[in-house]
Design a protein around this motif. Structure first.
Motif, PDB file in Angstrom:
ATOM      1  N   ARG A 227       0.817  -1.215   0.000  1.00 58.13           N
ATOM      2  CA  ARG A 227       0.000   0.000   0.000  1.00 58.13           C
ATOM      3  C   ARG A 227       0.848   1.261   0.000  1.00 58.13           C
ATOM      4  O   ARG A 227       0.562   2.211  -0.721  1.00 58.13           O
ATOM      5  N   ARG A 228       1.892   1.285   0.826  1.00 60.29           N
ATOM      6  CA  ARG A 228       2.710   2.487   0.931  1.00 60.29           C
ATOM      7  C   ARG A 228       3.518   2.714  -0.344  1.00 60.29           C
ATOM      8  O   ARG A 228       3.667   3.855  -0.782  1.00 60.29           O
ATOM      9  N   PHE A 229       4.050   1.655  -0.955  1.00 55.62           N
ATOM     10  CA  PHE A 229       4.777   1.831  -2.215  1.00 55.62           C
ATOM     11  C   PHE A 229       3.833   2.310  -3.307  1.00 55.62           C
ATOM     12  O   PHE A 229       4.178   3.172  -4.098  1.00 55.62           O
ATOM     13  N   ASN A 230       2.629   1.751  -3.351  1.00 55.42           N
ATOM     14  CA  ASN A 230       1.664   2.146  -4.368  1.00 55.42           C
ATOM     15  C   ASN A 230       1.223   3.589  -4.150  1.00 55.42           C
ATOM     16  O   ASN A 230       1.204   4.380  -5.089  1.00 55.42           O
ATOM     17  N   HIS A 231       0.904   3.951  -2.924  1.00 62.34           N
ATOM     18  CA  HIS A 231       0.394   5.289  -2.635  1.00 62.34           C
ATOM     19  C   HIS A 231       1.491   6.351  -2.657  1.00 62.34           C
ATOM     20  O   HIS A 231       1.344   7.393  -3.290  1.00 62.34           O
ATOM     21  N   ASP A 232       2.599   6.105  -1.977  1.00 65.95           N
ATOM     22  CA  ASP A 232       3.649   7.114  -1.832  1.00 65.95           C
ATOM     23  C   ASP A 232       4.602   7.177  -3.017  1.00 65.95           C
ATOM     24  O   ASP A 232       5.017   8.254  -3.426  1.00 65.95           O
ATOM     25  N   LYS A 233       4.975   6.028  -3.560  1.00 64.51           N
ATOM     26  CA  LYS A 233       5.995   5.977  -4.612  1.00 64.51           C
ATOM     27  C   LYS A 233       5.436   5.686  -5.998  1.00 64.51           C
ATOM     28  O   LYS A 233       6.161   5.692  -6.975  1.00 64.51           O
ATOM     29  N   LYS A 234       4.155   5.351  -6.064  1.00 66.00           N
ATOM     30  CA  LYS A 234       3.506   4.997  -7.342  1.00 66.00           C
ATOM     31  C   LYS A 234       4.187   3.801  -8.003  1.00 66.00           C
ATOM     32  O   LYS A 234       4.332   3.730  -9.209  1.00 66.00           O
ATOM     33  N   ILE A 235       4.619   2.843  -7.156  1.00 66.31           N
ATOM     34  CA  ILE A 235       5.214   1.600  -7.627  1.00 66.31           C
ATOM     35  C   ILE A 235       4.294   0.477  -7.179  1.00 66.31           C
ATOM     36  O   ILE A 235       4.050   0.310  -5.990  1.00 66.31           O
ATOM     37  N   PHE A 236       3.755  -0.294  -8.127  1.00 63.87           N
ATOM     38  CA  PHE A 236       2.815  -1.354  -7.811  1.00 63.87           C
ATOM     39  C   PHE A 236       3.577  -2.645  -7.531  1.00 63.87           C
ATOM     40  O   PHE A 236       3.911  -3.386  -8.441  1.00 63.87           O
ATOM     41  N   LEU A 237       3.873  -2.874  -6.256  1.00 59.31           N
ATOM     42  CA  LEU A 237       4.554  -4.105  -5.844  1.00 59.31           C
ATOM     43  C   LEU A 237       3.523  -5.207  -5.665  1.00 59.31           C
ATOM     44  O   LEU A 237       2.450  -4.974  -5.127  1.00 59.31           O
ATOM     45  N   GLY A 238       3.874  -6.395  -6.089  1.00 57.69           N
ATOM     46  CA  GLY A 238       3.034  -7.546  -5.818  1.00 57.69           C
ATOM     47  C   GLY A 238       3.289  -8.069  -4.412  1.00 57.69           C
ATOM     48  O   GLY A 238       4.250  -7.677  -3.745  1.00 57.69           O
ATOM     49  N   TYR A 239       2.425  -8.958  -3.940  1.00 62.74           N
ATOM     50  CA  TYR A 239       2.559  -9.499  -2.586  1.00 62.74           C
ATOM     51  C   TYR A 239       3.880 -10.242  -2.434  1.00 62.74           C
ATOM     52  O   TYR A 239       4.565 -10.106  -1.430  1.00 62.74           O
ATOM     53  N   GLN A 240       4.255 -11.024  -3.445  1.00 64.43           N
ATOM     54  CA  GLN A 240       5.505 -11.792  -3.352  1.00 64.43           C
ATOM     55  C   GLN A 240       6.719 -10.882  -3.252  1.00 64.43           C
ATOM     56  O   GLN A 240       7.647 -11.152  -2.504  1.00 64.43           O
ATOM     57  N   ALA A 241       6.738  -9.789  -4.017  1.00 63.32           N
ATOM     58  CA  ALA A 241       7.863  -8.858  -3.944  1.00 63.32           C
ATOM     59  C   ALA A 241       7.917  -8.200  -2.568  1.00 63.32           C
ATOM     60  O   ALA A 241       9.001  -8.054  -1.990  1.00 63.32           O
ATOM     61  N   ALA A 242       6.771  -7.824  -2.018  1.00 61.29           N
ATOM     62  CA  ALA A 242       6.738  -7.220  -0.682  1.00 61.29           C
ATOM     63  C   ALA A 242       7.189  -8.234   0.371  1.00 61.29           C
ATOM     64  O   ALA A 242       7.928  -7.891   1.302  1.00 61.29           O
ATOM     65  N   HIS A 243       6.777  -9.472   0.208  1.00 61.06           N
ATOM     66  CA  HIS A 243       7.178 -10.524   1.146  1.00 61.06           C
ATOM     67  C   HIS A 243       8.697 -10.776   1.044  1.00 61.06           C
ATOM     68  O   HIS A 243       9.364 -10.967   2.062  1.00 61.06           O
ATOM     69  N   THR A 244       9.234 -10.750  -0.160  1.00 62.29           N
ATOM     70  CA  THR A 244      10.672 -10.929  -0.350  1.00 62.29           C
ATOM     71  C   THR A 244      11.451  -9.771   0.255  1.00 62.29           C
ATOM     72  O   THR A 244      12.530  -9.969   0.827  1.00 62.29           O
ATOM     73  N   LEU A 245      10.924  -8.554   0.147  1.00 68.02           N
ATOM     74  CA  LEU A 245      11.544  -7.408   0.808  1.00 68.02           C
ATOM     75  C   LEU A 245      11.658  -7.662   2.310  1.00 68.02           C
ATOM     76  O   LEU A 245      12.698  -7.430   2.921  1.00 68.02           O
ATOM     77  N   LEU A 246      10.579  -8.160   2.905  1.00 68.60           N
ATOM     78  CA  LEU A 246      10.595  -8.447   4.342  1.00 68.60           C
ATOM     79  C   LEU A 246      11.567  -9.574   4.671  1.00 68.60           C
ATOM     80  O   LEU A 246      12.226  -9.541   5.714  1.00 68.60           O
ATOM     81  N   ASP A 247      11.674 -10.567   3.792  1.00 66.01           N
ATOM     82  CA  ASP A 247      12.664 -11.634   4.009  1.00 66.01           C
ATOM     83  C   ASP A 247      14.081 -11.061   4.028  1.00 66.01           C
ATOM     84  O   ASP A 247      14.908 -11.452   4.851  1.00 66.01           O
ATOM     85  N   ASP A 248      14.367 -10.125   3.114  1.00 64.23           N
ATOM     86  CA  ASP A 248      15.687  -9.502   3.083  1.00 64.23           C
ATOM     87  C   ASP A 248      15.910  -8.607   4.302  1.00 64.23           C
ATOM     88  O   ASP A 248      17.017  -8.561   4.841  1.00 64.23           O
ATOM     89  N   LEU A 249      14.875  -7.919   4.756  1.00 59.96           N
ATOM     90  CA  LEU A 249      14.986  -7.120   5.981  1.00 59.96           C
ATOM     91  C   LEU A 249      15.191  -8.020   7.196  1.00 59.96           C
ATOM     92  O   LEU A 249      15.926  -7.678   8.122  1.00 59.96           O
ATOM     93  N   GLN A 250      14.575  -9.185   7.160  1.00 58.52           N
ATOM     94  CA  GLN A 250      14.766 -10.159   8.238  1.00 58.52           C
ATOM     95  C   GLN A 250      16.197 -10.686   8.229  1.00 58.52           C
ATOM     96  O   GLN A 250      16.827 -10.820   9.277  1.00 58.52           O
ATOM     97  N   ALA A 251      16.736 -10.962   7.059  1.00 56.71           N
ATOM     98  CA  ALA A 251      18.113 -11.448   6.956  1.00 56.71           C
ATOM     99  C   ALA A 251      19.111 -10.396   7.455  1.00 56.71           C
ATOM    100  O   ALA A 251      20.166 -10.743   7.980  1.00 56.71           O
ATOM    101  N   ALA A 252      18.758  -9.121   7.313  1.00 52.97           N
ATOM    102  CA  ALA A 252      19.624  -8.045   7.802  1.00 52.97           C
ATOM    103  C   ALA A 252      19.427  -7.795   9.298  1.00 52.97           C
ATOM    104  O   ALA A 252      20.146  -6.994   9.880  1.00 52.97           O
ATOM    105  N   GLY A 253      18.430  -8.449   9.905  1.00 49.14           N
ATOM    106  CA  GLY A 253      18.191  -8.291  11.334  1.00 49.14           C
ATOM    107  C   GLY A 253      17.300  -7.124  11.691  1.00 49.14           C
ATOM    108  O   GLY A 253      17.148  -6.791  12.862  1.00 49.14           O
TER     109      GLY A 253
END
Length: 138
Positions: free
Chosen positions: A31-57
């Motif tokens: 929602r925030r990427f779509n609303h603030d950045k006008k980038i339509f991320l899919g659920y899988q891409a958003a989930h992968t972002l969180l996986d990478d944030l998790q890997a970084a701690g």
């Protein structure tokens, strides 16, 4: 010819959003990427972002399987320092491509020997990378 919009690195932006809202949820990122950045991320891409944030701690594991929100473990300054230590993950999110089938943005995924193919994690379509529109580029 469409020129890509110049934006901050997507992973760094996701870290800022997560630390700002104190919610590590794929739907919030979408929602925030779509609303603030006008980038339509899919659920899988958003989930992968969180996986990478998790890997970084920066975020922890989701509290339950039913609710996919990750606990936020760092503040913004600490998260930025953690991402500086994970340059390989940050580089992967520098350029996003728009899938020509579902129009969602995702980073390029290496499928092995097909270096010119783009695989969309949302619709699972495989297309030549030259047919994809570049959404962001650092």
């Amino acid at each position: 010819m469409n020129t890509p919009r110049r934006t901050d690195n997507i992973l760094r932006t996701a870290a800022d959003l997560v630390t700002e809202t104190r919610r590590g949820c794929p739907i919030m990122l979408q929602r925030r990427f779509n609303h603030d950045k006008k980038i339509f991320l899919g659920y899988q891409a958003a989930h992968t972002l969180l996986d990478d944030l998790q890997a970084a701690g920066i975020v922890g594991y989701p509290a339950t399987r039913a609710y996919r929100a990750h606990r936020v473990l760092m503040d913004r300054a600490t998260a930025a320092a953690a991402l500086n230590a994970c340059t390989d993950r940050v580089q992967a999110w520098t350029t996003l491509y728009e899938c020509r089938s579902c129009y969602r943005a995702s980073p390029w995924t290496n499928l092995g020997n097909e270096t010119d193919e783009f695989w969309c994690p949302d619709c699972e379509d495989t297309v030549p990378i030259s047919d994809c529109r570049v959404i962001t580029s650092a």
